[in-house]
Design a protein around this motif. Structure first.
Motif, PDB file in Angstrom:
ATOM      1  N   SER A  38       0.841  -1.201   0.000  1.00 43.27           N
ATOM      2  CA  SER A  38       0.000   0.000   0.000  1.00 43.27           C
ATOM      3  C   SER A  38       0.873   1.246   0.000  1.00 43.27           C
ATOM      4  CB  SER A  38      -0.951   0.003   1.205  1.00 43.27           C
ATOM      5  OG  SER A  38      -0.293   0.418   2.378  1.00 43.27           O
ATOM      6  N   ASN A  40       1.828   4.643   1.836  1.00 41.97           N
ATOM      7  CA  ASN A  40       1.772   5.268   3.153  1.00 41.97           C
ATOM      8  C   ASN A  40       2.452   6.626   3.128  1.00 41.97           C
ATOM      9  OD1 ASN A  40       0.706   2.954   4.947  1.00 41.97           O
ATOM     10  ND2 ASN A  40       2.331   1.986   3.763  1.00 41.97           N
ATOM     11  N   SER A 127      -3.946  -3.213   3.153  1.00 43.04           N
ATOM     12  CA  SER A 127      -4.462  -1.878   3.509  1.00 43.04           C
ATOM     13  C   SER A 127      -4.459  -1.636   5.007  1.00 43.04           C
ATOM     14  CB  SER A 127      -5.885  -1.708   2.963  1.00 43.04           C
ATOM     15  OG  SER A 127      -6.834  -2.434   3.745  1.00 43.04           O
ATOM     16  N   ALA A 131      -1.551   1.141   8.553  1.00 42.63           N
ATOM     17  CA  ALA A 131      -2.631   1.981   9.080  1.00 42.63           C
ATOM     18  C   ALA A 131      -3.185   1.417  10.380  1.00 42.63           C
ATOM     19  CB  ALA A 131      -3.743   2.106   8.044  1.00 42.63           C
ATOM     20  N   GLY A 159      -6.315   6.523   5.841  1.00 42.93           N
ATOM     21  CA  GLY A 159      -6.003   5.155   6.215  1.00 42.93           C
ATOM     22  C   GLY A 159      -5.894   4.953   7.706  1.00 42.93           C
ATOM     23  N   VAL A 285     -10.680   0.500   1.510  1.00 42.86           N
ATOM     24  CA  VAL A 285      -9.789   0.640   0.365  1.00 42.86           C
ATOM     25  C   VAL A 285     -10.364   1.679  -0.591  1.00 42.86           C
ATOM     26  CG1 VAL A 285      -8.751  -0.528  -1.624  1.00 42.86           C
ATOM     27  CG2 VAL A 285      -8.937  -1.724   0.572  1.00 42.86           C
ATOM     28  N   ASP A 286      -9.581   2.715  -0.857  1.00 39.08           N
ATOM     29  CA  ASP A 286     -10.000   3.763  -1.787  1.00 39.08           C
ATOM     30  C   ASP A 286      -9.874   3.285  -3.224  1.00 39.08           C
ATOM     31  OD1 ASP A 286      -9.425   6.108  -3.673  1.00 39.08           O
ATOM     32  OD2 ASP A 286     -10.009   7.206  -1.881  1.00 39.08           O
ATOM     33  N   PHE A 301      -2.250   9.930  -3.874  1.00 34.53           N
ATOM     34  CA  PHE A 301      -2.076  10.152  -2.435  1.00 34.53           C
ATOM     35  C   PHE A 301      -1.766  11.619  -2.166  1.00 34.53           C
ATOM     36  CE2 PHE A 301       0.192  10.439   1.525  1.00 34.53           C
ATOM     37  CZ  PHE A 301      -0.370   9.477   2.342  1.00 34.53           C
ATOM     38  N   LYS A 309      -7.332   3.591   2.008  1.00 36.49           N
ATOM     39  CA  LYS A 309      -5.987   3.378   1.484  1.00 36.49           C
ATOM     40  C   LYS A 309      -5.955   3.205  -0.024  1.00 36.49           C
ATOM     41  CE  LYS A 309      -2.733   2.311   3.581  1.00 36.49           C
ATOM     42  NZ  LYS A 309      -1.544   3.040   4.092  1.00 36.49           N
ATOM     43  N   HIS A 310      -4.830   3.667  -0.619  1.00 36.26           N
ATOM     44  CA  HIS A 310      -4.473   3.288  -1.979  1.00 36.26           C
ATOM     45  C   HIS A 310      -3.622   2.023  -1.861  1.00 36.26           C
ATOM     46  CE1 HIS A 310      -6.045   6.918  -3.709  1.00 36.26           C
ATOM     47  NE2 HIS A 310      -5.188   7.704  -3.073  1.00 36.26           N
ATOM     48  N   VAL A 311      -4.001   0.973  -2.551  1.00 34.48           N
ATOM     49  CA  VAL A 311      -3.306  -0.306  -2.460  1.00 34.48           C
ATOM     50  C   VAL A 311      -2.646  -0.644  -3.790  1.00 34.48           C
ATOM     51  CG1 VAL A 311      -3.590  -2.779  -2.009  1.00 34.48           C
ATOM     52  CG2 VAL A 311      -4.891  -1.116  -0.678  1.00 34.48           C
TER      53      VAL A 311
END
Length: 316
Positions: A38, A40, A127, A131, A159, A285-286, A301, A309-311
């Motif tokens: 992911s 961060n 994800s 976080a 996240g 999850v975004d 991001f 989160k972007h994964v």
């Protein structure tokens, strides 16, 4: 194998997908076939060169801290894991010149992984690693949230924020989430008792709170002023300005602004998995990007407005 690497400090375009040798596990280490990682905040500030005094000028630097995948091979003196086990974990930030999460394979000490929660896809699991661990350490170990206390989660839709809302609720807190108004249905569903629109809510109009969890890193002194007697505040949104505010707040003793380095070990990851198993914590999850598009994930991001989160799907 393919690995996302930072080739110099700068914008997301400095990220490249390179062919590198597959690592081999040493004593006490595990080789994992990575299925997902992911994006961060730490990944972004390292890539941008904001902490180059720590990360140095040796390139390339591996991208990605967290991962979820399958054990391929174990080194000597590893117990509790075997080939085929589904695991999640985090590489140590100082080891990213050697190995990192956004790659087809990663080698990590067995002490930095745990069995992934049953029933979660690797995308969902990835994800939650950084976080979820960050939120758990902040609430449980840094500010010692007690049942019935009033909690403010600032940046609640991100996240760490979405994880903090859920875990604060699970730990018995009365949770106020500060986020965009349009995220209120999501945050209420995650356990927030109240959602305030950060665009129209100023810090002097809220509180007092027993606990404040900040994920933004700005206006820290203003929010610290909203602590009740005996209140505690922790921030995970680090920047040069945030570090200065943290240092200046030391004069307030127990009511200072706290921070920490989230480097979860197996015990924290097992506790996190227990919260998932109990239903207290679920992934948010975004969006999901293939490994080849990791630069686009970093751009998204930085653009802001992420919900959860972007994964990065590596081989899922």
């Amino acid at each position: 194998m393919k690995a996302a690497q930072i080739t110099s400090y700068g914008a997301p375009d400095v990220l490249r997908i390179n062919e590198v040798d597959r690592p081999a596990p040493g004593v006490g280490e595990v080789l994992v076939s990575v299925e997902a990682s992911s994006v961060n905040g730490h990944d972004v500030i390292v890539r941008a060169g904001e902490v180059k005094m720590v990360s140095g000028r040796r390139f390339p630097i591996g991208a990605g801290l967290d991962f979820a995948g399958v054990v391929v091979e174990t080194g000597a003196d590893v117990e509790g894991y075997r080939a085929g086990d589904r695991v999640w974990g985090m590489v140590h930030p100082r080891q990213r010149h050697i190995t990192a999460g956004a790659a087809e394979y990663v080698v990590v000490p067995a002490a930095r992984i745990a069995h992934a929660p049953a029933g979660l896809s690797s995308v969902d699991a990835a994800s939650l690693v950084v976080a979820g661990a960050t939120a758990l350490i902040a609430l449980r170990d840094s500010v010692h949230l007690a049942g019935g206390e009033r909690v403010l989660v600032r940046g609640a839709a991100g996240g760490v924020g979405t994880a903090a809302v859920q875990l604060a609720h699970a730990l018995g807190g009365h949770v106020t989430a500060l986020a965009r108004d349009r995220h209120a249905p999501l945050l209420t569903g995650l356990g927030a008792d109240e959602v305030l629109d950060y665009g129209s809510t100023t810090s002097d109009r809220i509180g007092p709170f027993d606990v404040i969890v900040d994920t933004v890193g700005s206006e820290l002194h203003c929010y610290r002023n909203r602590l009740a007697k005996g209140g505690r505040m922790v921030t995970v949104g680090l920047s040069a300005g945030a570090l200065a505010a943290i240092a200046a707040s030391s004069v307030y003793g127990p009511r200072r602004i706290r921070t920490f380095s989230a480097n979860p070990d197996s015990a924290v990851l097992r506790d996190l998995a227990d919260h998932v198993a109990s239903g207290a914590l679920r992934p948010v999850v975004d969006s999901v990007y293939p490994l080849a598009d990791i630069a686009a994930a970093h751009k998204a991001f930085e653009h802001g407005g992420v919900v959860g989160k972007h994964v990065i799907a590596v081989s899922a």
